[in-house]
Design a protein around this motif. Structure first.
Motif, short mmCIF file in Angstrom:
data_model
loop_
_atom_site.label_atom_id
_atom_site.label_comp_id
_atom_site.label_asym_id
_atom_site.label_seq_id
_atom_site.Cartn_x
_atom_site.Cartn_y
_atom_site.Cartn_z
N UNK A 146 0.84 -1.19 0.00
CA UNK A 146 0.00 0.00 0.00
C UNK A 146 0.88 1.24 0.00
N UNK A 147 0.47 2.20 -0.77
CA UNK A 147 1.21 3.46 -0.85
C UNK A 147 0.34 4.56 -0.26
N UNK A 148 0.87 5.23 0.75
CA UNK A 148 0.13 6.33 1.36
C UNK A 148 0.68 7.64 0.82
N UNK A 149 -0.22 8.52 0.43
CA UNK A 149 0.16 9.80 -0.16
C UNK A 149 -0.48 10.91 0.65
N UNK A 150 0.34 11.83 1.12
CA UNK A 150 -0.20 12.98 1.86
C UNK A 150 -0.16 14.19 0.97
N UNK A 151 -1.26 14.91 0.95
CA UNK A 151 -1.32 16.11 0.13
C UNK A 151 -1.26 17.35 1.01
#
Lengths: 685, 217
Positions: A30-35
């Protein structure tokens, strides 16, 4: 394919937020991306990089760093708080103030027992990770100046901290600094501007690699505290570093928009001492790359241009497969536009407000491909600003256009809209049932008498709407013990069925007449990206992230013959290799055999009566069909009719009057609103 | 000042000599310069010195005056900021009654704060007109200001002075110019983007026309 009157809508000014941090969990892929707006997105690398979950942002939440500890996701940001996310119910589980001012970076040890955060006040704080929370343990020696970046040695005994103009190496046991590595500023910068060490990586052989604002990637010996090698990568800043798990490859993201790969190689193959060599430069971004992550055979990068880019290292890819293709995520994999089919209204969802538009009208009929004169311009009926700090996570407008509902993580609000001639009045429905405290997805029934809200623990609430107010009717709960909330809801035209698709790939069907669970669709190993129930046959059409299409007969509780045909025959390779998932499915009421679906780049109509395309056949064949003689045309036709004349689609929907609504968002319009890129000098321009 | 005093007469006399020399050299020139006597130039020089001294003195005085006025202003402001005396007297008597009414469980710290609060309240009530009241909606914490400072730091380091950046329009135009399918610069191709610039240009044009009086009114 059929002829449609098309409303070409370009007034949805959707603006994605820049990517600030990335974290990859190699165990669950899983790849978590914070914006930048504080939202966190979870992509599944194993499932065609499908955006499985979105945790909406919040005002004043600025995430600087993301970290996976096992299957738990933590974030830290400039608000000075560490937060853990509840990935089942898509919200923040708890936050903990670190009491050290803004947090610039966070790292965890390899054992997964501790977190370290670097604070504005110059302290590195250690937190112990407990079963259900985290607890402050102690501070390392306080330094003068902020701690910008952190990296924990894999053995857990040392921490490297990037600061203003230097890197400190701490001994974790004693908490004292062991080394001070001075990083000089770039030539020509003012004397009061120290070099900022934006990123630091501590390798298991005690090598420290740093990226700084002078555009250098420096390789240090962490045992002696000496500089080994200096790579001038760019004229601007090196903003992010990430090392592969095997520690033989490293990527550095720069302000220029390039990602530079370094590899640990020996000068002569197979002999001699190995050293870090800059091997390749990738230019996928036009703006600053703020975050990079190495994931097994590829790297992910994201930055100010809001695009997420996955690029495989071709030397690590053995054979060309789906997983080794370049992937680009520009738009969210869920709908931000809802369409009131009967009233001709569009509801646009922005992070902090909603906009309701009435579509324009045109007169007369033109030839296909011509532009009709507009009789009445589209008008903006409503601009609804939300209260509170949480951003909107979902919204819906009822088909009759009379009701609007939106939800944040802390509240659900329902509004009634009355339009007579030019007057628009809006009244808030004040007494919502208590169970409706939050929703991950909202949906109205086709006759606008019921509101369905997907809520925590995979439940779905049914609320009856009437002139006087709303009344709680029932809560559906799946029989199986799944706890993940639903991200898609679909109702049937006759109001008898409700389908809910959950983030753990389960799809449940409920009977709305009897108010009980009807069946569960066999679980497929890819997430549902779009689904809808056919208005006449009551078949549930599901499109998955791997572009497979299933049609499930609700009444018979089994897949339809067409699905069996599709599975036996297989879909066209071009269709399966498509990198963007289908985000919406709808039907043509005039022709029940037609299924309309769209992704970012195209929309297509699938004609179930026609044969499926062979792999040898041309997939996009409309142009060829036009020139073929009548007899051959019949044999050359296949089920998929695609249209690419509208680009970068946010929504395609069919109104009740047989006109097609196409909501476009040209990428150029997004690019022009981005922050400034670095100055490029090109010869002879 | 002393330097000028010493130097001035000499230089003026030298000038006159030079002029005479020049006269001798270009004898072809008809117009001879006016002869200036040594006495005259001396008086002129002395006068100028005197003037300079005078002006310096005046300047000093005016500065002094300015300072004095400012001091006065500060004092006045300080006075204004303080509450009128009658109110202060009232306040002195008020806290005792207030304290009696308070619950005995309240600790000392809060008691000390009480008069301060009252003062503030009183001043607010005085400044408000009409049917308004003041309430605190949201606290501005230290955290948020620190957060702002941190964000400003990033902003200044990535987009601040000395960082060479260009606009998105320039970037896109560069791509148009260099890329495989060439085209006009974005501000010409994209009408939406250039709308603002166009409006500005038109406004400028109008102003220019008016300034030049190209259209007779």
């Amino acid at each position: 394919m059929g002829e449609f009157k098309v409303h070409r809508v370009r007034f949805f000014e959707y603006m994605p937020s820049a990517i600030r941090a990335l974290a990859f969990n190699s165990r669950s892929e899983k790849l978590a991306v914070a914006r930048m707006d504080g939202s966190v997105e979870i992509f599944n690398r194993a499932d065609n990089l499908f955006q499985e979950k979105v945790i909406p942002g919040r005002e004043q939440r600025t995430i600087e760093s993301l970290l996976w500890v096992g299957d738990r996701l933590f974030s830290a940001g400039l608000s000075g708080e560490i937060a853990e996310f509840d990935l089942d119910n898509l919200r923040v589980k708890y936050t903990l103030d670190a009491y050290g001012g803004p947090i610039w970076s966070m790292t965890g040890n390899a054992q997964g027992t501790h977190l370290a955060v670097g604070c504005e006040d110059g302290t590195v704080k250690l937190f112990e990770v407990l079963m259900d929370r985290i607890q402050f343990e102690r501070n390392l020696d306080r330094q003068k100046g902020r701690i910008i970046s952190l990296s924990w040695h894999p053995s857990g005994s040392k921490i490297a901290a990037g600061m203003m103009g230097m890197i400190r190496v701490f001994d974790v046991k004693t908490g004292h600094p062991v080394h001070r590595l001075l990083v000089e500023r770039a030539a020509g910068t003012p004397r009061n501007q120290d070099c900022v060490v934006w990123s630091v990586v501590f390798l298991s052989d005690y090598t420290i690699i740093s990226g700084d604002s002078s555009g250098k990637v420096k390789v240090w010996d962490g045992k002696t505290g000496t500089l080994i090698k200096n790579h001038q990568v760019t004229k601007w800043d090196v903003l992010a570093l990430s090392v592969s798990q095997s520690e033989d490859s490293l990527v550095a993201g720069t302000s220029e928009g390039t990602v530079v790969q370094f590899q640990f190689l020996s000068q002569v193959l197979g002999q001699g001492e190995k050293e870090w060599v800059a091997t390749r430069t990738f230019k996928n971004h036009t703006h600053d790359v703020r975050a990079v992550a190495e994931i097994q055979t590829a790297f992910v990068s994201g930055g100010m241009d809001t695009q997420l880019f996955v690029r495989p290292f071709l030397d690590k890819v053995e054979c060309r497969t789906q997983a080794s293709a370049i992937r680009k995520v520009l738009f969210p994999h869920r709908r931000l536009v809802s369409c009131a089919k009967k009233a001709g209204l569009l509801l646009f969802q922005y992070p902090t407000h909603l906009e309701l538009w009435r579509l324009g009208e045109s007169e007369g009929h033109g030839k296909p491909g011509t532009i009709l004169p507009v009789k009445k311009n589209p008008e903006k009926l409503l601009h609804l600003k939300i209260k509170g700090e949480d951003h909107i996570c979902c919204s819906a407008v009822s088909p009759c256009g009379e009701w609007i509902a939106y939800a944040t993580v802390s509240s659900v609000r329902l509004y009634r809209i009355l339009c007579d001639n030019n007057n628009v009045s809006i009244t808030k429905v004040s007494k919502l049932p208590k169970v409706l405290s939050s929703a991950s997805q909202l949906c109205f029934s086709s006759d606008s008498t019921h509101l369905f809200a997907a809520s925590t623990h995979a439940s779905v609430h049914v609320i009856a709407l009437s002139q006087s107010g709303c009344k709680f009717v029932h809560t559906f709960k799946p029989k199986s013990g799944s706890t993940q909330c639903a991200h898609l809801l679909a109702t049937s035209e006759d109001g008898a069925w409700l389908g809910s698709a959950h983030t753990d790939h389960h799809v449940h069907v409920y009977n709305l007449k009897k108010l009980k669970a009807h069946c569960t669709v066999p679980v497929y190993n890819s997430g549902v990206s779009a689904m809808a129930i056919h208005p006449t046959t009551n078949n549930l059409v599901m499109v998955h992230a791997d572009n497979q299409i299933f049609e499930y007969s609700i009444e018979d509780k089994k897949y339809t013959n067409w699905t069996r045909e599709v599975q036996r025959h297989g879909l066209h390779n071009l269709w399966l290799e498509k990198g963007t998932p289908i985000t919406h499915v709808t039907f043509n009421p005039r022709n029940p055999a037609h299924i309309v679906m769209h992704d970012m780049n195209m929309f297509c109509i699938i004609d179930q009566t026609l044969p499926l395309p062979e792999n040898m056949m041309q997939f996009h064949n409309q142009q060829t069909l036009q020139v073929l003689p009548e007899k051959e045309r019949q044999s050359a036709m296949h089920a998929f009719k695609t249209c690419k004349s509208f680009q970068h689609l946010m929504c395609v929907d069919l109104l009740d009057d047989q006109s097609l609504v196409v909501v476009e968002r040209p990428l150029l319009d997004i690019t022009t609103q981005l922050p400034a890129p670095v100055r490029q000098k090109k010869f002879a321009t | 000042m002393a330097k000028a005093q010493r130097g001035d007469p000499d230089s003026s006399s030298e000038d006159t000599i030079n002029e005479k020399m020049v006269d001798h050299v270009d004898s072809t020139d008809d117009e001879a310069p006016d002869e200036v006597a040594f006495e005259d130039s001396k008086t002129v020089a002395l006068q100028s010195v005197k003037n300079a001294l005078e002006s310096a003195r005046r300047e000093r005085e005016s500065l002094k005056e300015k300072r004095r006025k400012r001091q006065l202003l500060f004092q006045e402001q300080k006075k204004r900021r303080l509450l009128p005396e009658d109110l202060l007297e009232e306040l002195e008597t008020a806290p005792t009654t207030q304290q009696e009414q308070q619950l005995p469980s309240e600790n000392k710290d809060e008691d000390e704060e009480e008069p301060m609060k009252k003062q503030r309240k009183a001043s607010k009530v005085r400044s408000l007109q009409g049917n308004y009241s003041v309430m605190r909606v949201k606290d501005d914490t230290i955290g948020s200001s620190q957060q702002q400072a941190a964000m400003d730091f990033i902003q200044s380091r990535l987009y601040g002075k000395g960082i060479q950046r260009m606009t998105n329009a320039q970037l896109l135009s560069l791509e148009k110019k260099r890329g495989p399918n060439k085209g006009a610069a974005v501000q010409f191709a994209n009408k939406q983007m250039s709308a603002e610039d166009n409006a500005k240009a038109q406004k400028c044009n109008k102003r220019w026309i008016r300034k030049k009086n190209l259209v007779p009114s």
